[in-house]
Write a protein that holds these residues in place. Structure first.
Motif, PDB file in Angstrom:
ATOM      1  N   THR A  34       1.129  -1.035  -0.174  1.00  0.00           N
ATOM      2  CA  THR A  34       0.076  -0.021  -0.070  1.00  0.00           C
ATOM      3  C   THR A  34       0.825   1.294  -0.115  1.00  0.00           C
ATOM      4  N   ASP A  36      -0.434   4.124   0.644  1.00  0.00           N
ATOM      5  CA  ASP A  36      -0.896   4.976   1.779  1.00  0.00           C
ATOM      6  C   ASP A  36      -1.306   4.571   3.149  1.00  0.00           C
ATOM      7  N   SER A  43     -11.500   3.990   0.971  1.00  0.00           N
ATOM      8  CA  SER A  43     -11.937   2.762   1.511  1.00  0.00           C
ATOM      9  C   SER A  43     -12.559   3.339   3.048  1.00  0.00           C
ATOM     10  N   VAL A 154       4.498   1.328  -5.671  1.00  0.00           N
ATOM     11  CA  VAL A 154       5.007   0.698  -6.703  1.00  0.00           C
ATOM     12  C   VAL A 154       4.995   1.679  -7.955  1.00  0.00           C
ATOM     13  N   GLY A 295     -15.861   2.541  -8.245  1.00  0.00           N
ATOM     14  CA  GLY A 295     -16.617   3.625  -8.308  1.00  0.00           C
ATOM     15  C   GLY A 295     -17.220   3.795  -6.771  1.00  0.00           C
ATOM     16  N   GLY A 298     -17.494  -0.014  -4.124  1.00  0.00           N
ATOM     17  CA  GLY A 298     -16.280  -0.876  -3.774  1.00  0.00           C
ATOM     18  C   GLY A 298     -16.614  -1.923  -2.745  1.00  0.00           C
ATOM     19  N   THR A 300     -19.788  -2.552  -1.461  1.00  0.00           N
ATOM     20  CA  THR A 300     -20.919  -3.505  -2.309  1.00  0.00           C
ATOM     21  C   THR A 300     -20.544  -4.718  -3.086  1.00  0.00           C
TER      22      THR A 300
HETATM   23  C1  LIG Z   1     -18.213   9.737   0.357  1.00  0.00           C
HETATM   24  C2  LIG Z   1     -18.307   8.348  -0.297  1.00  0.00           C
HETATM   25  C3  LIG Z   1     -19.128   7.333   0.179  1.00  0.00           C
HETATM   26  C4  LIG Z   1     -18.899   6.165  -0.309  1.00  0.00           C
HETATM   27  N1  LIG Z   1     -20.042   5.276  -0.132  1.00  0.00           N
HETATM   28  C5  LIG Z   1     -19.875   3.875  -0.225  1.00  0.00           C
HETATM   29  C6  LIG Z   1     -21.056   3.264   0.097  1.00  0.00           C
HETATM   30  O1  LIG Z   1     -21.981   3.413   0.798  1.00  0.00           O
HETATM   31  N2  LIG Z   1     -20.869   1.755  -0.562  1.00  0.00           N
HETATM   32  C7  LIG Z   1     -19.568   1.260  -1.243  1.00  0.00           C
HETATM   33  O2  LIG Z   1     -19.860   0.096  -1.676  1.00  0.00           O
HETATM   34  N3  LIG Z   1     -18.988   2.327  -1.627  1.00  0.00           N
HETATM   35  C8  LIG Z   1     -18.858   3.406  -1.216  1.00  0.00           C
HETATM   36  N4  LIG Z   1     -17.938   4.100  -1.538  1.00  0.00           N
HETATM   37  C9  LIG Z   1     -17.091   3.916  -2.625  1.00  0.00           C
HETATM   38  C10 LIG Z   1     -15.736   3.184  -1.951  1.00  0.00           C
HETATM   39  O3  LIG Z   1     -15.328   3.990  -1.174  1.00  0.00           O
HETATM   40  C11 LIG Z   1     -14.841   2.699  -3.151  1.00  0.00           C
HETATM   41  O4  LIG Z   1     -15.638   2.098  -4.111  1.00  0.00           O
HETATM   42  C12 LIG Z   1     -13.868   1.790  -2.526  1.00  0.00           C
HETATM   43  O5  LIG Z   1     -13.423   2.465  -0.982  1.00  0.00           O
HETATM   44  C13 LIG Z   1     -12.730   1.648  -3.357  1.00  0.00           C
HETATM   45  O6  LIG Z   1     -11.521   0.615  -2.972  1.00  0.00           O
HETATM   46  P1  LIG Z   1     -10.398   0.323  -3.412  1.00  0.00           P
HETATM   47  O7  LIG Z   1      -9.688  -0.917  -2.615  1.00  0.00           O
HETATM   48  O8  LIG Z   1     -10.545   0.054  -5.072  1.00  0.00           O
HETATM   49  O9  LIG Z   1      -9.431   1.661  -3.541  1.00  0.00           O
HETATM   50  P2  LIG Z   1      -8.803   2.469  -2.427  1.00  0.00           P
HETATM   51  O10 LIG Z   1      -9.610   2.530  -1.017  1.00  0.00           O
HETATM   52  O11 LIG Z   1      -8.439   3.607  -2.953  1.00  0.00           O
HETATM   53  O12 LIG Z   1      -7.488   1.693  -2.056  1.00  0.00           O
HETATM   54  C14 LIG Z   1      -6.319   1.721  -3.222  1.00  0.00           C
HETATM   55  C15 LIG Z   1      -5.065   1.261  -2.546  1.00  0.00           C
HETATM   56  O13 LIG Z   1      -4.047   1.108  -3.583  1.00  0.00           O
HETATM   57  C16 LIG Z   1      -2.857   1.830  -3.065  1.00  0.00           C
HETATM   58  N5  LIG Z   1      -2.217   2.235  -4.246  1.00  0.00           N
HETATM   59  C17 LIG Z   1      -2.438   3.196  -5.008  1.00  0.00           C
HETATM   60  N6  LIG Z   1      -1.221   3.599  -5.487  1.00  0.00           N
HETATM   61  C18 LIG Z   1      -0.524   2.625  -5.445  1.00  0.00           C
HETATM   62  C19 LIG Z   1       1.006   2.406  -5.815  1.00  0.00           C
HETATM   63  N7  LIG Z   1       1.391   3.127  -6.713  1.00  0.00           N
HETATM   64  N8  LIG Z   1       1.973   1.467  -5.119  1.00  0.00           N
HETATM   65  C20 LIG Z   1       1.341   0.765  -4.050  1.00  0.00           C
HETATM   66  N9  LIG Z   1       0.069   0.870  -3.479  1.00  0.00           N
HETATM   67  C21 LIG Z   1      -0.891   1.709  -4.240  1.00  0.00           C
HETATM   68  C22 LIG Z   1      -3.621   2.932  -2.044  1.00  0.00           C
HETATM   69  O14 LIG Z   1      -2.236   3.294  -1.228  1.00  0.00           O
HETATM   70  C23 LIG Z   1      -4.467   1.780  -1.334  1.00  0.00           C
HETATM   71  O15 LIG Z   1      -3.942   1.004  -0.408  1.00  0.00           O
HETATM   72  C24 LIG Z   1     -18.147   5.706  -1.228  1.00  0.00           C
HETATM   73  C25 LIG Z   1     -16.932   6.534  -1.469  1.00  0.00           C
HETATM   74  C26 LIG Z   1     -17.069   7.876  -0.956  1.00  0.00           C
HETATM   75  C27 LIG Z   1     -15.991   8.898  -1.476  1.00  0.00           C
END
Ligand SMILES: Cc1cc2nc3c(=O)[nH]c(=O)nc-3n(C[C@H](O)[C@H](O)[C@H](O)COP(=O)(O)OP(=O)(O)OC[C@H]3O[C@@H](n4cnc5c(N)ncnc54)[C@H](O)[C@@H]3O)c2cc1C
Length: 317
Positions: A34, A36, A43, A154, A295, A298, A300
């Motif tokens: 990660t 961050d 998330s 990465v 989007g 995530g 869900t």
């Molecule tokens: C206000 C709000 C409300 C929401 N409510 C809902 C809800 O009610 N229900 C629902 O299902 N979803 C909801 N979401 C959407 C949900 O937050 C996202 O769909 C989900 O968190 C995406 O998860 P992810 O793991 O893809 O991304 P992230 O949580 O962004 O994780 C990405 C990971 O990749 C890592 N990363 C990125 N680049 C690199 C790199 N170069 N090298 C190493 N690591 C890297 C980051 O550090 C992090 O660890 C909401 C979002 C918002 C903003």
């Protein structure tokens, strides 16, 4: 270099960690990277209530949503930290024919007549994850399963094949830049947190003409939303949006009028034209499995996607 993992998962958000857990359950040695800390991830910002916001009626999405719904209900029953179930009233301004496409995933959905301006309301039980607690639990599961969660950025996914034969691209909003997908875009979201005046029911109006309105009570606070702004990528609080969210949510649930505001959170959803990308690609150095572009859904879709990532990553093993 000696391979120290069977799979490297890039990303420790809900998508990467659920995939890592499933991979470990199938016997894979997993390292999660990660860039961050947890508090910086979208998330962690998420309201994280089960509902396939802004997704298409695609059979794969329905399947992922169904699996995830069932998994969260099971986890709630098992007392997994941070997982709650909420009775939900979804207020609808237009009386459609029958139930929406996603209802097949959501257990028992019933329809009641609405009161103006609502034509009807749908009632169902929605899982909700308090993400600070839940992501901690997921990370701990990876560690307890013999894996590692390491803070490391990465630059090139292909470089990781020197360390593992399979790499999972679960880098959220950064995933597109890492694999050359120009269709990934930020979708800004803003929520307001207020103290919980004793609510235990979620209410949502997805068709509000001024923007969606939702009220999601958690154990200590209530999440009020929302905003959905494709292409906007700033993280500064927007006072007008905040005022609109409060106005719409208080109209939905007047008991909130006495609830002190605790703060607000802003995050960038990892959007993608065409929806989430969950697919494998054979690269010269190994197998790359993509899992990004979820989007506003995530949480869900998380466990359903994790199963598919696992199958793609370990195919032929
Ligand atoms: C206000 C709000 C409300 C929401 N409510 C809902 C809800 O009610 N229900 C629902 O299902 N979803 C909801 N979401 C959407 C949900 O937050 C996202 O769909 C989900 O968190 C995406 O998860 P992810 O793991 O893809 O991304 P992230 O949580 O962004 O994780 C990405 C990971 O990749 C890592 N990363 C990125 N680049 C690199 C790199 N170069 N090298 C190493 N690591 C890297 C980051 O550090 C992090 O660890 C909401 C979002 C918002 C903003």
């Amino acid at each position: 270099m000696r391979m120290v993992a069977d799979v490297i998962v890039v990303g420790a958000g809900v998508v990467g960690l659920t995939a890592a857990v499933r991979l470990q359950e199938r016997g894979a040695r997993v390292t999660v990277l990660t860039a961050d800390p947890p508090e910086r991830l979208v998330s962690t910002v998420a309201a994280a209530v089960w509902y396939p916001t802004h997704t298409d009626a695609d059979p794969r999405v329905l399947d992922w949503a169904t699996v995830t719904y069932q998994e969260f209900r099971r986890q709630a029953g098992d007392g997994v930290p941070g997982v709650l179930l909420r009775r939900t009233r979804m207020l609808q301004r237009r009386a459609g024919d029958g139930l929406p496409w996603w209802a097949a995933a959501a257990g028992d959905v019933t329809v009641r007549d609405g009161t103006a301006p609502y034509a009807r309301e749908l009632r169902f039980v929605a899982p909700l994850a308090e993400m600070t607690t839940y992501l901690d639990w997921l990370r701990q599961r990876v560690v307890d399963g013999g894996g590692q969660v390491t803070h490391r950025r990465v630059d090139r996914l292909d470089d990781l094949f020197a360390e593992a034969p399979v790499v999972v691209n679960a880098a959220g909003l950064a995933a597109g830049a890492l694999c050359g997908d120009p269709t990934v875009l930020p979708i800004r979201g803003q929520i307001v947190l207020v103290a919980n005046p004793g609510l235990d029911e979620s209410v949502r109006d997805e068709e509000h003409p001024d923007g969606t309105a939702y009220v999601h009570p958690r154990s200590r606070d209530v999440v009020l939303g929302g905003s959905y702004q494709p292409g906007r990528a700033d993280l500064d609080p927007d006072p007008e949006l905040r005022a609109g969210i409060l106005r719409r949510c208080l109209a939905l649930v007047p008991e909130l009028a006495v609830a002190p505001v605790l703060g607000e959170r802003i995050g960038l959803r990892p959007g993608r034209e065409g929806g989430p990308r969950v697919e494998a690609e054979n690269r010269p150095g190994g197998r790359l499995v993509h899992a990004y572009g979820h989007g506003g859904a995530g949480m869900t879709l998380s466990w359903g996607c994790a199963d598919e990532v696992c199958a793609l990553a370990l195919a032929g093993r």
